[in-house]
Design a protein around this motif. Sequence first.
Motif, PDB file in Angstrom:
ATOM      1  N   ILE A 129      38.680  13.343 -29.244  1.00  0.00           N
ATOM      2  CA  ILE A 129      38.926  12.127 -28.768  1.00  0.00           C
ATOM      3  C   ILE A 129      39.538  11.224 -29.781  1.00  0.00           C
ATOM      4  N   ALA A 130      38.745  11.028 -30.778  1.00  0.00           N
ATOM      5  CA  ALA A 130      38.830   9.939 -31.805  1.00  0.00           C
ATOM      6  C   ALA A 130      40.138  10.395 -32.514  1.00  0.00           C
ATOM      7  N   ALA A 131      40.315  11.686 -32.893  1.00  0.00           N
ATOM      8  CA  ALA A 131      41.600  11.943 -33.572  1.00  0.00           C
ATOM      9  C   ALA A 131      42.759  11.789 -32.837  1.00  0.00           C
ATOM     10  N   TYR A 132      42.816  12.053 -31.551  1.00  0.00           N
ATOM     11  CA  TYR A 132      43.914  11.671 -30.878  1.00  0.00           C
ATOM     12  C   TYR A 132      44.126  10.189 -30.682  1.00  0.00           C
ATOM     13  N   LEU A 133      42.893   9.323 -30.444  1.00  0.00           N
ATOM     14  CA  LEU A 133      43.367   8.012 -30.407  1.00  0.00           C
ATOM     15  C   LEU A 133      43.702   7.398 -31.773  1.00  0.00           C
ATOM     16  N   LEU A 134      43.333   8.091 -32.792  1.00  0.00           N
ATOM     17  CA  LEU A 134      44.012   7.551 -34.057  1.00  0.00           C
ATOM     18  C   LEU A 134      45.363   7.624 -33.983  1.00  0.00           C
ATOM     19  N   GLU A 135      45.951   8.775 -33.439  1.00  0.00           N
ATOM     20  CA  GLU A 135      47.224   8.758 -33.499  1.00  0.00           C
ATOM     21  C   GLU A 135      47.973   7.645 -32.539  1.00  0.00           C
TER      22      GLU A 135
END
Length: 378
Positions: free
Chosen positions: A196-202
């Motif tokens: 989730i953190a990786a996608y939120l970074l995007e």
Amino acid sequence: MTSRVLQALARILPSARAAAAGMLALALLQAPLKAQEYTSDSSAPYLNPLASLPTSVLIEEFPVGRIVVLVHAPTGSLSDMVANFAFVRLRTGLGVPVKVVSRERMGNAEALGQLKRRRPDGHTMFLMSSGHFISILDGVGGLEFADFRPIARAWNEPLVIATRCDSYATAEDLIAAARSTSLKFGTTEVVPYGDIAAYLLEEHADTKPPRLAWAEGPEEMGKMLDRSLIDAAVVPVGFVAAGTLGESVCPQMVLARARLPQMPTTPTALELGIRLKLAIFRGFVVHADTPNEIAVELERLLYGSMTDIVFVGLLERSHLGVDAVAKGSEWAEQMALQRSAISLVRPIRMSSFDENWGTSWKRRVHNTLSADRVSGAH
């Protein structure tokens, strides 16, 4: 405890029957527990001998019987320790027994459902973790957040994005690289929020879509970073602070509202202009219909116990501080914010995992690490 129960019964029963009722209550309280009530593999409900008492009496006399804390984790696990340490001071202060019961063989929804089916009298609590939070958000088992009331948060561990120390000089360099190409982000199965953190970074930093990698644990994650099988790791702060990932791994940004004392030179994502705050948490909840007076009293007692030296010692050994503990209102606000953030990427997270991280790449990672183990490489 027995005298309070007899007094309560005397008020609600005719005086001529009070003595007999008192003798019955005493026999029930002193009777040995059935073995099935507290076995880890049993789904049998806890049998409260005072379940027939009116709510008005329960509120005035709370607690009038033993308190059961349901934990969806094995005995000896971190969650089990959190539950037991949280009640160290209260075991004598409450004047009633406190029993921590494992529900490890159940799924998240089934374990939470145990609380939903208990009487909402405050005598049954559940230690909710981030995994349960995700299950509710995904609608597993028909559970809703409205079914539960947060009492107090016991654990709050911000996520950290880390890389090899020689890969990116600053967090800005990492963001710039993510904007030019799809970076490979690794996360352990301990942390459901890593992807989730990786996608939120995007979402918040306008980077390329991430590619995801699962590691079996922090040690494997460190090896994947060390061999450049992944570009960055999303892990709880404790893994980095304890050096679990290895000396060659450095934190680049913390997904918290403020810098952390254990890594004061590491900026937050907020400082970099990225609205990204995520943490894994554990905390106690009760049935949503629990009387407000009882819920408030539980919050007062638990918060006091978890800010005591015994529980704070557990936090400090895990590289956290007393600010990991919070009252119900603050924890509810945190959950609301994380619900909002996760909702942005939930459809992507649920649909594109296999596309972004195929089995062939995962097999290559594990084959590489297995070869290292066989050859004795470190």
